[in-house]
Design a protein around this motif. Structure first.
Motif, PDB file in Angstrom:
ATOM      1  N   GLY A   8      13.451  -4.683  -7.635  1.00  0.00           N
ATOM      2  CA  GLY A   8      14.498  -4.255  -6.714  1.00  0.00           C
ATOM      3  C   GLY A   8      13.936  -3.640  -5.449  1.00  0.00           C
ATOM      4  N   ILE A   9      14.840  -3.257  -4.559  1.00  0.00           N
ATOM      5  CA  ILE A   9      14.423  -2.632  -3.295  1.00  0.00           C
ATOM      6  C   ILE A   9      13.553  -1.400  -3.599  1.00  0.00           C
ATOM      7  CG2 ILE A   9      16.579  -1.258  -3.135  1.00  0.00           C
ATOM      8  CD1 ILE A   9      16.331  -1.660  -0.050  1.00  0.00           C
ATOM      9  N   GLY A  10      12.428  -1.304  -2.899  1.00  0.00           N
ATOM     10  CA  GLY A  10      11.559  -0.129  -3.046  1.00  0.00           C
ATOM     11  C   GLY A  10      10.815  -0.026  -4.364  1.00  0.00           C
ATOM     12  N   GLY A  12       8.100  -1.698  -5.192  1.00  0.00           N
ATOM     13  CA  GLY A  12       6.652  -1.781  -4.945  1.00  0.00           C
ATOM     14  C   GLY A  12       6.128  -3.208  -4.801  1.00  0.00           C
ATOM     15  N   LYS A  13       7.011  -4.170  -4.500  1.00  0.00           N
ATOM     16  CA  LYS A  13       6.547  -5.564  -4.343  1.00  0.00           C
ATOM     17  C   LYS A  13       5.487  -5.695  -3.248  1.00  0.00           C
ATOM     18  CE  LYS A  13      10.608  -7.113  -3.528  1.00  0.00           C
ATOM     19  NZ  LYS A  13      11.277  -5.814  -3.746  1.00  0.00           N
ATOM     20  N   SER A  14       5.738  -5.032  -2.104  1.00  0.00           N
ATOM     21  CA  SER A  14       4.773  -5.156  -1.001  1.00  0.00           C
ATOM     22  C   SER A  14       3.448  -4.510  -1.380  1.00  0.00           C
ATOM     23  CB  SER A  14       5.310  -4.513   0.278  1.00  0.00           C
ATOM     24  OG  SER A  14       6.506  -5.152   0.645  1.00  0.00           O
ATOM     25  N   ALA A  15       3.523  -3.350  -2.057  1.00  0.00           N
ATOM     26  CA  ALA A  15       2.284  -2.680  -2.488  1.00  0.00           C
ATOM     27  C   ALA A  15       1.503  -3.611  -3.428  1.00  0.00           C
ATOM     28  CB  ALA A  15       2.624  -1.364  -3.173  1.00  0.00           C
ATOM     29  N   ARG A 142      11.007   5.882   2.664  1.00  0.00           N
ATOM     30  CA  ARG A 142      10.414   4.847   3.531  1.00  0.00           C
ATOM     31  C   ARG A 142      11.345   4.451   4.669  1.00  0.00           C
ATOM     32  NH1 ARG A 142      10.165  -0.994   1.087  1.00  0.00           N
ATOM     33  NH2 ARG A 142      12.355  -0.554   1.430  1.00  0.00           N
ATOM     34  N   ASN A 173       5.410   0.637 -12.232  1.00  0.00           N
ATOM     35  CA  ASN A 173       4.844   1.296 -11.045  1.00  0.00           C
ATOM     36  C   ASN A 173       5.301   2.750 -10.950  1.00  0.00           C
ATOM     37  OD1 ASN A 173       3.648   1.843  -8.589  1.00  0.00           O
ATOM     38  ND2 ASN A 173       5.189   0.733  -7.378  1.00  0.00           N
ATOM     39  N   GLY A 175       2.902   5.322 -11.493  1.00  0.00           N
ATOM     40  CA  GLY A 175       1.717   6.158 -11.267  1.00  0.00           C
ATOM     41  C   GLY A 175       1.311   6.145  -9.801  1.00  0.00           C
ATOM     42  N   THR A 176       0.019   6.358  -9.561  1.00  0.00           N
ATOM     43  CA  THR A 176      -0.501   6.370  -8.192  1.00  0.00           C
ATOM     44  C   THR A 176      -0.739   4.939  -7.707  1.00  0.00           C
ATOM     45  OG1 THR A 176      -2.773   6.395  -8.966  1.00  0.00           O
ATOM     46  CG2 THR A 176      -1.713   8.550  -8.619  1.00  0.00           C
ATOM     47  N   ILE A 177      -0.971   4.799  -6.397  1.00  0.00           N
ATOM     48  CA  ILE A 177      -1.302   3.484  -5.830  1.00  0.00           C
ATOM     49  C   ILE A 177      -2.613   2.967  -6.442  1.00  0.00           C
ATOM     50  CG2 ILE A 177      -2.071   2.345  -3.698  1.00  0.00           C
ATOM     51  CD1 ILE A 177       0.857   2.617  -3.529  1.00  0.00           C
ATOM     52  N   LEU A 180      -1.881   1.439  -9.681  1.00  0.00           N
ATOM     53  CA  LEU A 180      -1.207   0.154  -9.446  1.00  0.00           C
ATOM     54  C   LEU A 180      -2.250  -0.921  -9.133  1.00  0.00           C
ATOM     55  CD1 LEU A 180       1.633  -1.180  -9.022  1.00  0.00           C
ATOM     56  CD2 LEU A 180       1.400  -0.642  -6.601  1.00  0.00           C
TER      57      LEU A 180
HETATM   58  N1  LIG Z   1       2.617   3.790  -6.954  1.00  0.00           N
HETATM   59  C1  LIG Z   1       3.147   4.293  -5.832  1.00  0.00           C
HETATM   60  N2  LIG Z   1       2.987   5.595  -5.497  1.00  0.00           N
HETATM   61  C2  LIG Z   1       3.520   6.118  -4.386  1.00  0.00           C
HETATM   62  N3  LIG Z   1       4.237   5.401  -3.482  1.00  0.00           N
HETATM   63  C3  LIG Z   1       4.436   4.099  -3.748  1.00  0.00           C
HETATM   64  C4  LIG Z   1       3.899   3.460  -4.918  1.00  0.00           C
HETATM   65  N4  LIG Z   1       4.246   2.158  -4.896  1.00  0.00           N
HETATM   66  C5  LIG Z   1       4.970   1.961  -3.765  1.00  0.00           C
HETATM   67  N5  LIG Z   1       5.069   3.132  -3.075  1.00  0.00           N
HETATM   68  C6  LIG Z   1       5.812   3.349  -1.808  1.00  0.00           C
HETATM   69  O1  LIG Z   1       7.174   3.138  -2.081  1.00  0.00           O
HETATM   70  C7  LIG Z   1       7.798   2.440  -1.004  1.00  0.00           C
HETATM   71  C8  LIG Z   1       8.384   1.129  -1.531  1.00  0.00           C
HETATM   72  O2  LIG Z   1       7.324   0.244  -1.892  1.00  0.00           O
HETATM   73  P1  LIG Z   1       7.265  -1.248  -1.302  1.00  0.00           P
HETATM   74  O3  LIG Z   1       7.566  -1.247   0.160  1.00  0.00           O
HETATM   75  O4  LIG Z   1       5.997  -1.872  -1.768  1.00  0.00           O
HETATM   76  O5  LIG Z   1       8.528  -1.837  -2.115  1.00  0.00           O
HETATM   77  P2  LIG Z   1       9.194  -3.284  -2.029  1.00  0.00           P
HETATM   78  O6  LIG Z   1       9.537  -3.662  -3.430  1.00  0.00           O
HETATM   79  O7  LIG Z   1       8.322  -4.206  -1.254  1.00  0.00           O
HETATM   80  O8  LIG Z   1      10.527  -2.957  -1.229  1.00  0.00           O
HETATM   81  P3  LIG Z   1      11.575  -3.955  -0.468  1.00  0.00           P
HETATM   82  O9  LIG Z   1      12.302  -4.716  -1.524  1.00  0.00           O
HETATM   83  O10 LIG Z   1      12.475  -3.019   0.231  1.00  0.00           O
HETATM   84  O11 LIG Z   1      10.783  -4.811   0.462  1.00  0.00           O
HETATM   85  C9  LIG Z   1       6.732   2.241   0.083  1.00  0.00           C
HETATM   86  O12 LIG Z   1       6.824   3.273   1.022  1.00  0.00           O
HETATM   87  C10 LIG Z   1       5.428   2.338  -0.726  1.00  0.00           C
HETATM   88  O13 LIG Z   1       4.355   2.780   0.059  1.00  0.00           O
END
Ligand SMILES: Nc1ncnc2c1ncn2[C@@H]1O[C@H](COP(=O)(O)OP(=O)(O)OP(=O)(O)O)[C@@H](O)[C@H]1O
Ligand SMILES: CC(C)(COP(=O)(O)OP(=O)(O)OC[C@H]1O[C@@H](n2cnc3c(N)ncnc32)[C@H](O)[C@@H]1O)[C@@H](O)C(=O)NCCC(=O)NCCS
Length: 195
Positions: A8-10, A12-15, A142, A173, A175-177, A180
């Motif tokens: 879902g939104i946020g 962590g897909k982009s991470a 974000r 997701n 824990g920490t980056i 991940l």
């Molecule tokens: N393990 C983590 N610890 C701390 N912050 C995180 C972690 N994973 C992701 N984030 C932060 O959470 C936010 C959402 O992550 P990200 O942008 O990767 O989600 P997304 O699934 O791509 O969202 P969207 O669907 O809106 O594109 C970002 O600001 C990212 O830096």
């Protein structure tokens, strides 16, 4: 082999897809494709302006994304109209971009993989999973969206449970980056053994 990455939104897909990219894996991102198909000069942007009126455009003639976001997440019928216009175009462009990949396997990152026929493009489903409270917290931090708007977007997406059920692989997701990145690295090694 195509790995469909969703969450879902946020979530962590982009991470996650940033890590795969560091390993040299081609990533096609549906959110980026969704922007490309409505660039100024496209037929899709003209249809959107005809349907919603010119107020949906910025003074430069580009799509006013914040205005459209407010509209479609408060009116399901308008969201369905927009999706009927854009999803076939997005799917075509995704297919095109995936066909140009030369990495051992590719990632298709899409928030709506399981809600659309994009799932049929993927050989495996990888879900980035987070509790809804953390999803809301990270998204609000974000973006400039309010909590209510983030909740409305989450309500327009399939549930955490449904995503978990459809997943072949899950990254939790919470824990920490760095943690991940370790999980993605382990998955990358597994995927390389599968191709
Ligand atoms: N393990 C983590 N610890 C701390 N912050 C995180 C972690 N994973 C992701 N984030 C932060 O959470 C936010 C959402 O992550 P990200 O942008 O990767 O989600 P997304 O699934 O791509 O969202 P969207 O669907 O809106 O594109 C970002 O600001 C990212 O830096
Ligand atoms: C409404 C729009 C203009 C808002 O743009 P904005 O720049 O604010 O957000 P962005 O496009 O980066 O999307 C952010 C997140 O919103 C969620 N989201 C976007 N569209 C949808 C949708 N139709 N249904 C559910 N969630 C959605 C996703 O989690 C996405 O990652 C834009 O999201 C859009 O054009 N959506 C329709 C196309 C679509 O369905 N895209 C999703 C990828 S297939």
């Amino acid at each position: 082999m195509i790995i469909g990455l969703t969450g879902g939104i946020g979530s962590g897909k982009s991470a996650v897809s940033d890590c795969f990219e560091k390993f040299g894996v081609t990533v096609v991102d549906a959110d980026i494709v969704a922007r490309e198909v409505v660039e100024p000069g496209t037929a899709a942007l003209r249809s959107i302006a005809e349907h919603f009126g010119d107020d949906i455009l910025t003074s430069q003639g580009a799509l006013d994304r914040a205005a459209l976001r407010t509209l479609i997440f408060s009116d399901e019928s308008q969201r369905k109209w927009l999706e009927a216009l854009l999803h076939p175009l997005i799917r075509n462009e995704i297919t095109q971009q995936l066909s140009q990949s030369s990495s051992p396997y590719s990632i298709l990152s899409s928030p709506l993989l399981l809600e659309t026929d994009q799932a049929s493009l993927a050989d495996r489903i990888l879900v980035v999973d987070v509790p809804v409270e953390l999803q809301i917290e990270r998204t609000v931090q974000r973006d400039s969206n309010s909590i209510d708007q983030v909740k409305a977007i989450i309500n327009a997406q399939s549930s955490r449970e449904l995503k978990q059920q459809k997943a072949d692989d899950i990254i939790l997701n919470i824990g920490t980056i760095e943690e991940l990145e370790k999980d993605v690295s382990a998955l990358h090694r597994r995927y390389l053994q599968m191709v």
